[in-house]
Design a protein around this motif. Sequence first.
Motif, PDB file in Angstrom:
ATOM      1  N   THR A  47       0.858  -1.184   0.000  1.00 14.47           N
ATOM      2  CA  THR A  47       0.000   0.000   0.000  1.00 14.47           C
ATOM      3  C   THR A  47       0.894   1.232   0.000  1.00 14.47           C
ATOM      4  OG1 THR A  47      -0.118   0.007   2.430  1.00 14.47           O
ATOM      5  CG2 THR A  47      -1.869  -1.128   1.250  1.00 14.47           C
ATOM      6  N   LEU A  48       0.510   2.241  -0.774  1.00 15.49           N
ATOM      7  CA  LEU A  48       1.292   3.470  -0.890  1.00 15.49           C
ATOM      8  C   LEU A  48       0.362   4.672  -0.838  1.00 15.49           C
ATOM      9  CD1 LEU A  48       3.632   2.467  -3.849  1.00 15.49           C
ATOM     10  CD2 LEU A  48       4.306   2.682  -1.446  1.00 15.49           C
ATOM     11  N   GLU A  49       0.767   5.668  -0.098  1.00 11.54           N
ATOM     12  CA  GLU A  49       0.015   6.924  -0.059  1.00 11.54           C
ATOM     13  C   GLU A  49       0.973   8.113  -0.065  1.00 11.54           C
ATOM     14  OE1 GLU A  49      -3.517   9.113   2.515  1.00 11.54           O
ATOM     15  OE2 GLU A  49      -3.140   6.971   2.776  1.00 11.54           O
ATOM     16  N   GLN A  50       1.807   8.240   0.976  1.00  9.43           N
ATOM     17  CA  GLN A  50       2.688   9.401   1.078  1.00  9.43           C
ATOM     18  C   GLN A  50       3.762   9.381  -0.012  1.00  9.43           C
ATOM     19  OE1 GLN A  50       2.245  12.062   2.978  1.00  9.43           O
ATOM     20  NE2 GLN A  50       4.015  13.003   1.994  1.00  9.43           N
ATOM     21  N   ALA A  51       4.387   8.224  -0.234  1.00  2.75           N
ATOM     22  CA  ALA A  51       5.419   8.148  -1.275  1.00  2.75           C
ATOM     23  C   ALA A  51       4.839   8.460  -2.646  1.00  2.75           C
ATOM     24  CB  ALA A  51       6.060   6.759  -1.270  1.00  2.75           C
ATOM     25  N   TYR A  52       3.643   7.960  -2.890  1.00  4.73           N
ATOM     26  CA  TYR A  52       2.938   8.210  -4.150  1.00  4.73           C
ATOM     27  C   TYR A  52       2.649   9.709  -4.290  1.00  4.73           C
ATOM     28  CZ  TYR A  52      -0.920   7.452  -7.569  1.00  4.73           C
ATOM     29  OH  TYR A  52      -1.752   7.455  -8.663  1.00  4.73           O
ATOM     30  N   ALA A  53       2.173  10.328  -3.209  1.00  3.71           N
ATOM     31  CA  ALA A  53       1.861  11.765  -3.240  1.00  3.71           C
ATOM     32  C   ALA A  53       3.112  12.588  -3.506  1.00  3.71           C
ATOM     33  CB  ALA A  53       1.226  12.190  -1.914  1.00  3.71           C
ATOM     34  N   GLU A  54       4.242  12.189  -2.923  1.00  2.00           N
ATOM     35  CA  GLU A  54       5.476  12.947  -3.125  1.00  2.00           C
ATOM     36  C   GLU A  54       5.957  12.866  -4.564  1.00  2.00           C
ATOM     37  OE1 GLU A  54       8.577  13.169  -0.254  1.00  2.00           O
ATOM     38  OE2 GLU A  54       7.359  12.204   1.298  1.00  2.00           O
ATOM     39  N   VAL A  55       5.757  11.727  -5.212  1.00  2.00           N
ATOM     40  CA  VAL A  55       6.095  11.615  -6.637  1.00  2.00           C
ATOM     41  C   VAL A  55       5.221  12.552  -7.465  1.00  2.00           C
ATOM     42  CG1 VAL A  55       5.981  10.089  -8.653  1.00  2.00           C
ATOM     43  CG2 VAL A  55       7.018   9.273  -6.534  1.00  2.00           C
ATOM     44  N   LEU A  56       3.914  12.517  -7.219  1.00  2.00           N
ATOM     45  CA  LEU A  56       2.988  13.321  -8.026  1.00  2.00           C
ATOM     46  C   LEU A  56       3.129  14.813  -7.742  1.00  2.00           C
ATOM     47  CD1 LEU A  56      -0.288  11.190  -7.985  1.00  2.00           C
ATOM     48  CD2 LEU A  56       1.665  11.077  -9.542  1.00  2.00           C
ATOM     49  N   ASP A  57       3.468  15.182  -6.501  1.00  2.00           N
ATOM     50  CA  ASP A  57       3.601  16.598  -6.148  1.00  2.00           C
ATOM     51  C   ASP A  57       4.728  17.282  -6.911  1.00  2.00           C
ATOM     52  OD1 ASP A  57       1.500  16.477  -4.402  1.00  2.00           O
ATOM     53  OD2 ASP A  57       2.727  16.364  -2.583  1.00  2.00           O
ATOM     54  N   ARG A  58       5.678  16.512  -7.371  1.00  2.00           N
ATOM     55  CA  ARG A  58       6.826  17.083  -8.074  1.00  2.00           C
ATOM     56  C   ARG A  58       6.584  17.251  -9.575  1.00  2.00           C
ATOM     57  NH1 ARG A  58       8.770  14.925  -3.464  1.00  2.00           N
ATOM     58  NH2 ARG A  58      10.720  15.768  -2.638  1.00  2.00           N
ATOM     59  N   HIS A  59       5.421  16.801 -10.048  1.00  2.00           N
ATOM     60  CA  HIS A  59       5.145  16.836 -11.487  1.00  2.00           C
ATOM     61  C   HIS A  59       3.684  17.219 -11.722  1.00  2.00           C
ATOM     62  CE1 HIS A  59       9.026  14.844 -12.177  1.00  2.00           C
ATOM     63  NE2 HIS A  59       8.711  14.068 -11.150  1.00  2.00           N
ATOM     64  N   ASP A  60       3.362  17.457 -12.964  1.00  6.24           N
ATOM     65  CA  ASP A  60       1.991  17.809 -13.333  1.00  6.24           C
ATOM     66  C   ASP A  60       1.565  16.911 -14.496  1.00  6.24           C
ATOM     67  OD1 ASP A  60      -0.451  19.033 -13.571  1.00  6.24           O
ATOM     68  OD2 ASP A  60       0.306  20.744 -14.724  1.00  6.24           O
TER      69      ASP A  60
ATOM     70  N   GLU B 277     -10.953  -0.972  -5.161  1.00  7.64           N
ATOM     71  CA  GLU B 277     -11.249  -0.197  -3.955  1.00  7.64           C
ATOM     72  C   GLU B 277     -10.811  -0.924  -2.678  1.00  7.64           C
ATOM     73  OE1 GLU B 277     -15.305  -1.636  -5.666  1.00  7.64           O
ATOM     74  OE2 GLU B 277     -13.375  -0.876  -6.426  1.00  7.64           O
ATOM     75  N   GLU B 278     -10.715  -2.258  -2.733  1.00  8.03           N
ATOM     76  CA  GLU B 278     -10.213  -2.996  -1.569  1.00  8.03           C
ATOM     77  C   GLU B 278      -8.706  -2.824  -1.442  1.00  8.03           C
ATOM     78  OE1 GLU B 278     -13.295  -6.711  -1.052  1.00  8.03           O
ATOM     79  OE2 GLU B 278     -11.845  -6.832  -2.707  1.00  8.03           O
ATOM     80  N   LEU B 279      -7.977  -2.916  -2.567  1.00  4.23           N
ATOM     81  CA  LEU B 279      -6.530  -2.719  -2.525  1.00  4.23           C
ATOM     82  C   LEU B 279      -6.171  -1.304  -2.080  1.00  4.23           C
ATOM     83  CD1 LEU B 279      -5.305  -4.539  -5.770  1.00  4.23           C
ATOM     84  CD2 LEU B 279      -4.887  -5.235  -3.405  1.00  4.23           C
ATOM     85  N   LEU B 280      -7.044  -0.348  -2.382  1.00  2.40           N
ATOM     86  CA  LEU B 280      -6.750   1.049  -2.078  1.00  2.40           C
ATOM     87  C   LEU B 280      -7.313   1.513  -0.742  1.00  2.40           C
ATOM     88  CD1 LEU B 280      -7.422   2.623  -5.598  1.00  2.40           C
ATOM     89  CD2 LEU B 280      -5.242   1.896  -4.620  1.00  2.40           C
ATOM     90  N   GLY B 281      -8.387   0.901  -0.290  1.00  3.14           N
ATOM     91  CA  GLY B 281      -9.066   1.418   0.888  1.00  3.14           C
ATOM     92  C   GLY B 281      -8.976   0.590   2.146  1.00  3.14           C
ATOM     93  N   LEU B 282      -8.517  -0.654   2.034  1.00  2.00           N
ATOM     94  CA  LEU B 282      -8.448  -1.532   3.203  1.00  2.00           C
ATOM     95  C   LEU B 282      -7.007  -1.754   3.637  1.00  2.00           C
ATOM     96  CD1 LEU B 282     -11.029  -4.307   2.231  1.00  2.00           C
ATOM     97  CD2 LEU B 282     -11.407  -2.287   3.663  1.00  2.00           C
ATOM     98  N   ALA B 283      -6.826  -2.026   4.918  1.00  2.00           N
ATOM     99  CA  ALA B 283      -5.511  -2.401   5.420  1.00  2.00           C
ATOM    100  C   ALA B 283      -5.105  -3.737   4.806  1.00  2.00           C
ATOM    101  CB  ALA B 283      -5.540  -2.503   6.940  1.00  2.00           C
ATOM    102  N   PRO B 284      -3.810  -3.969   4.577  1.00  2.00           N
ATOM    103  CA  PRO B 284      -3.361  -5.220   3.955  1.00  2.00           C
ATOM    104  C   PRO B 284      -3.888  -6.481   4.626  1.00  2.00           C
ATOM    105  CG  PRO B 284      -1.548  -3.673   4.046  1.00  2.00           C
ATOM    106  CD  PRO B 284      -2.678  -3.039   4.797  1.00  2.00           C
ATOM    107  N   LEU B 285      -3.876  -6.505   5.955  1.00  2.00           N
ATOM    108  CA  LEU B 285      -4.359  -7.699   6.656  1.00  2.00           C
ATOM    109  C   LEU B 285      -5.839  -7.935   6.406  1.00  2.00           C
ATOM    110  CD1 LEU B 285      -2.490  -7.551  10.092  1.00  2.00           C
ATOM    111  CD2 LEU B 285      -1.981  -8.978   8.106  1.00  2.00           C
TER     112      LEU B 285
END
Length: 291
Positions: free
Chosen positions: A21-34, A197-205
């Motif tokens: 699961t990725l959120e912050q790392a993904y956001a940091e990649v996108l924040d640097r580009h458009d 939506e399960e891969l994105l919204g639920l905890a891995p366990l």
Amino acid sequence: MTDQIQRFLFDDTNVRGEIVTLEQAYAEVLDRHDYPPVVNRLLGELLAAVALLTDTVKLDGTLSIEVRGQGALSLLMAESNPGGELRAIARLAEDAPMPGEATGFRELLGEGQIMITLDPREGHRYQGIVALDRDSLAECLADYFAQSEQLPTRLWLAADGQRAGGLLLQRIPDESRNQDSDAWERSVLLADTVKAEELLGLAPLEVLRRLYHEETVRVFEPKPLRFGCTCSRERIAGSLLTLGEAELRDVLAEHGTIDTQCHFCHSRYVFSEQDIEALLAGADEPPPVLH
């Protein structure tokens, strides 16, 4: 912990897996580009994939996935290392129309190939290539494992511009552990029911519980992931040397300095005439080239 990868296996079988699961790392990649939304989503899938593959091959070094196409999207690249650092970029073809949100994977990239590079700290570099002839990134990467690693491997990837996630299953060749001849087919069949939506919204366990509540799953400690760029002044200098002495001197003559930027993190590096002269003087042993 929103950015993590978790390894698991099914007891008494030769099937193992990973979920990311990725959120912050993904956001940091996108924040640097458009990038357009459809590119943001595909870049998220690629980030999840590179994290899964790095942990799967257990590489003590850097693993990169480079997707090159002849469509509106000419390049996607993501890189990961054992320390859990991820980075990624995309590049749109010049003069290509802006892709719409409904643009499909093959339409977006056109003809092309995926190059997967394993660059260990010790030993030889290895590169595998697979054609872009499937309808999704996950299917193309499964083909890579079938051709290059000869290990049955399946991936499920999802991203929505804010979160990215992925699931990987692999059948390893150790038949001595396999007391369940249907384990591989059953685990894949159940994984095919997972929703984006399960891969994105639920905890891995929770995802694993929903998919495999009737299986005996052994889960290991999660590993944290984060954005991280491996650029440095030395690596950028190595890239400049590949331009050649004549071109470097031409740029200096026109601008007085050489001002360059890392494509991944946008860090800026400025080289004066004295810096370039020192680089050229030591060009017999150039620094590593930035890939």
